[in-house]
Design a protein around this motif. Structure first.
Motif, PDB file in Angstrom:
ATOM      1  N   LEU A 281       3.154   4.124  -3.769  1.00 49.77           N
ATOM      2  CA  LEU A 281       2.228   3.183  -3.134  1.00 49.77           C
ATOM      3  C   LEU A 281       2.967   1.921  -2.710  1.00 49.77           C
ATOM      4  O   LEU A 281       2.714   1.362  -1.635  1.00 49.77           O
ATOM      5  CB  LEU A 281       1.107   2.840  -4.125  1.00 49.77           C
ATOM      6  CG  LEU A 281       0.091   1.785  -3.694  1.00 49.77           C
ATOM      7  CD1 LEU A 281      -0.648   2.222  -2.432  1.00 49.77           C
ATOM      8  CD2 LEU A 281      -0.900   1.534  -4.831  1.00 49.77           C
ATOM      9  N   MET A 282       3.917   1.490  -3.527  1.00 51.67           N
ATOM     10  CA  MET A 282       4.667   0.273  -3.217  1.00 51.67           C
ATOM     11  C   MET A 282       5.493   0.447  -1.943  1.00 51.67           C
ATOM     12  O   MET A 282       5.606  -0.484  -1.129  1.00 51.67           O
ATOM     13  CB  MET A 282       5.564  -0.098  -4.405  1.00 51.67           C
ATOM     14  CG  MET A 282       4.779  -0.535  -5.632  1.00 51.67           C
ATOM     15  SD  MET A 282       5.784  -0.645  -7.123  1.00 51.67           S
ATOM     16  CE  MET A 282       6.010   1.092  -7.527  1.00 51.67           C
ATOM     17  N   ALA A 283       6.095   1.624  -1.742  1.00 46.27           N
ATOM     18  CA  ALA A 283       6.877   1.868  -0.529  1.00 46.27           C
ATOM     19  C   ALA A 283       5.977   1.893   0.700  1.00 46.27           C
ATOM     20  O   ALA A 283       6.334   1.364   1.760  1.00 46.27           O
ATOM     21  CB  ALA A 283       7.636   3.184  -0.659  1.00 46.27           C
ATOM     22  N   THR A 284       4.806   2.521   0.572  1.00 45.19           N
ATOM     23  CA  THR A 284       3.861   2.541   1.700  1.00 45.19           C
ATOM     24  C   THR A 284       3.426   1.124   2.057  1.00 45.19           C
ATOM     25  O   THR A 284       3.387   0.740   3.231  1.00 45.19           O
ATOM     26  CB  THR A 284       2.635   3.396   1.349  1.00 45.19           C
ATOM     27  OG1 THR A 284       3.057   4.721   1.027  1.00 45.19           O
ATOM     28  CG2 THR A 284       1.660   3.458   2.519  1.00 45.19           C
ATOM     29  N   GLN A 285       3.099   0.344   1.040  1.00 47.47           N
ATOM     30  CA  GLN A 285       2.682  -1.035   1.284  1.00 47.47           C
ATOM     31  C   GLN A 285       3.818  -1.868   1.864  1.00 47.47           C
ATOM     32  O   GLN A 285       3.599  -2.739   2.719  1.00 47.47           O
ATOM     33  CB  GLN A 285       2.171  -1.651  -0.020  1.00 47.47           C
ATOM     34  CG  GLN A 285       0.859  -1.044  -0.490  1.00 47.47           C
ATOM     35  CD  GLN A 285       0.443  -1.525  -1.869  1.00 47.47           C
ATOM     36  OE1 GLN A 285       1.290  -1.903  -2.683  1.00 47.47           O
ATOM     37  NE2 GLN A 285      -0.847  -1.494  -2.150  1.00 47.47           N
TER      38      GLN A 285
END
Length: 554
Positions: A281-285
């Motif tokens: 999720l952090m990479a997508t964000q």
């Protein structure tokens, strides 16, 4: 035709600092790993950028041995956006070493739509998988040591849920006996290994919002039960601080690039058939934060990775993709239509038409989330014009945009039309709708996914599954989303049923509480969490060259 490795050797990647500059990432937030790779500090998410962060999801029809090229299409699409002058960044999963050495081979795209440095991304990368493996196995060691040292928590060795992991396909480790060899070797008990990509630590890392959230997830992980049937959580073993220390660097997303210099965050790698199948999720964000367009993918077919993307990742991360791309090939559709896997190169319009049933089901599934799909046909050099026209005409009939793509051979230029169509579809997007409410009983959630997404008539629960359902209710975890572990090669739980199976039931064998990850794992059919190697694994083709490059890793 040049191999993927030979193509990659022709192109000199930009220094990773230059890629970070393209995104506007501050040098203080960049942790270089050599010339071509870097980690980006999570603090970069708090820097102002003013980017629009429009999200695009790439998924596919049901996977086949012929391959669909989902990752290759995602990369080609990103390169096409860049050629159109758009601000774009990719967000993809890290490859698991086991499948790279086994049947799948490398997982960084192909042809002129690859990530670089592909060999390092496929092999070890920045060490994230090793850190996850070590943290997971530290907890395993702590559980067995606690029992050996007197067992103050009164843990029942027969009811330990936490398994060891390794990033390798090794079927002999699925079920083992631990602690043999005498009094000083531990307490004998049954156990086993899962592959690292199936571990709950991997899922937790990929769904965590930040370091504090990750710590909470680790502490709240259910690991065992006592002799009295009381739950035991990881925090009770006082080991989660050390686990987080091992994972200190792994939580920060990794930055690389495509052959055409498009930035890509590659971080986390849960499998979609036994986990939730999406990058962190952090990479997508991070991709959304630093670009106007963020393109991501979900593992396997839409029924597995993309359903979990919407029902798990989008719920937790408050995401909403503006466009959904469904990737398919003539070969995959012919295989779903009954053609033998060793004769997919020849023309067979009849088999192709039969295989369109599988495409139709995935189109229907996208619409169940209030999204309109866009079909991307990944072009192969031997594709027949008549077959391409059949697919195009069929998509027109079912009122679905269709684009023929040639990004494998032509890079970004081969996906320009796809990029234009994505931009058009994104401008008409409606907010997504989850498939089920979290307040529904767990059995009902399972039935909704099985009936609506897989096309099953009903769901059968074994005695063990029924027992697990009662325990989930008693422990207060019934409001979690579900993560169904299912055969990836079929819409059903039987991998032999290709195309669009009808009149079948889904069999739920058992359920597992992943309280740290925040979902319930539902095991169906004969799904395994530790793959095995094929008769002739991809590793047999690998050769290390004098210049340090690796041939055969494709």
């Amino acid at each position: 035709m040049l191999s993927d490795t030979e193509i990659a050797r022709q192109i000199r990647p930009k220094p990773i600092g230059q890629i970070a500059d393209q995104l506007g990432i501050a040098k203080s937030d960049l942790w270089p790993y050599g010339r071509d790779m870097a980690k980006v500090d999570l603090n970069a998410l708090h820097r102002p950028t003013g980017k629009k962060g429009r999200l695009v999801l790439v998924s596919a029809t049901t996977p086949t041995a012929a391959g669909e090229g989902k990752t290759t299409t995602t990369i080609g699409l990103g390169q096409a956006f860049a050629r159109l002058g758009e601000s774009v960044c990719l967000a993809l999963r890290e490859p698991s070493l086991g499948p790279c050495l086994g049947m799948k081979g490398g997982a960084t795209g192909g042809g002129y739509s690859q990530l670089v440095p592909s060999d390092r991304i496929n092999l070890h990368f920045t060490g994230d998988f090793h850190a996850i493996t070590s943290a997971n196995n530290l907890l395993s060691a702590a559980i067995d040591n606690h029992i050996f040292q007197g067992n103050e928590l009164n843990i029942d060795p027969r009811r330990i849920l936490w398994r060891r992991v390794m990033d390798m396909n090794d079927r002999s480790l699925r079920h083992i006996v631990l602690g043999l060899g005498g009094k000083q070797q531990g307490i004998p008990r049954e156990g086993g290994f899962d592959i690292t990509a199936a571990s709950e630590v991997m899922a937790m890392l990929c769904l965590a919002a930040d370091m504090d959230d990750f710590c909470q997830r680790l502490e709240n992980t259910l690991v065992a039960f006592t002799y009295q049937g009381e739950p035991v959580f990881a925090k009770q073993l006082q080991i989660t601080g050390a686990m987080l220390a091992l994972l200190r660097d792994a939580i920060h997303p990794n930055l690389v690039q495509t052959l055409e210099g498009v930035p890509a965050f590659v971080h986390g790698g849960p499998f979609a058939n036994i986990a939730h199948g999406c990058n962190s999720l952090m990479a997508t964000q991070m991709a959304q934060h630093y670009a106007d367009w963020a393109i991501t993918e979900a593992g396997f077919g839409f029924d597995l990775g993309a359903e979990k993307f919407f029902d798990i990742k989008c719920r937790i991360g408050h995401l909403d993709p503006l466009a959904v791309v469904l990737v398919t090939t003539t070969r995959a559709l012919k295989l779903h239509g009954g053609r033998a896997v060793d004769s997919l190169g020849g023309k067979d319009v009849s088999a192709l038409r039969q295989g369109l049933d599988n495409l139709d089901k995935h189109i229907e599934n996208v619409r169940k989330f209030n999204k309109e799909p866009l079909v991307a046909l990944n072009h192969f050099s031997g594709d027949e014009t008549e077959e391409l026209d059949v697919i195009k005409n069929h998509c027109q009939k079912v009122k679905t945009p269709f684009v023929l793509c040639d990004h494998y051979a032509s890079g970004g230029d081969g996906a320009i039309e796809l990029a234009k169509q994505v931009i058009q579809v994104a401008g008409q997007s409606q907010p997504y709708s989850p498939l089920y409410s979290l307040e529904l009983p767990v059995e009902e959630k399972i039935k909704i996914v099985s009936r609506q997404i897989y096309g099953a008539d009903d769901v059968a629960f074994t005695r063990q599954a029924a027992k697990d359902l009662r325990q989930i209710q008693q422990l207060g975890f019934a409001n979690l989303p579900i993560c169904i572990a299912k055969a990836p090669g079929s819409l059903s739980d039987d991998p032999k049923l290709l195309g669009r199976p009808r009149h079948f039931d889904i069999t739920v064998r058992r359920l597992q509480i992943n309280s740290g990850a925040g979902f319930l794992v539902v095991f169906t059919g004969d799904i395994l969490r530790m793959p095995g190697l094929p008769k002739h694994p991809a590793a047999e083709r690998w050769r290390l060259q004098p210049d340090g490059s690796i041939d055969g890793l494709e």
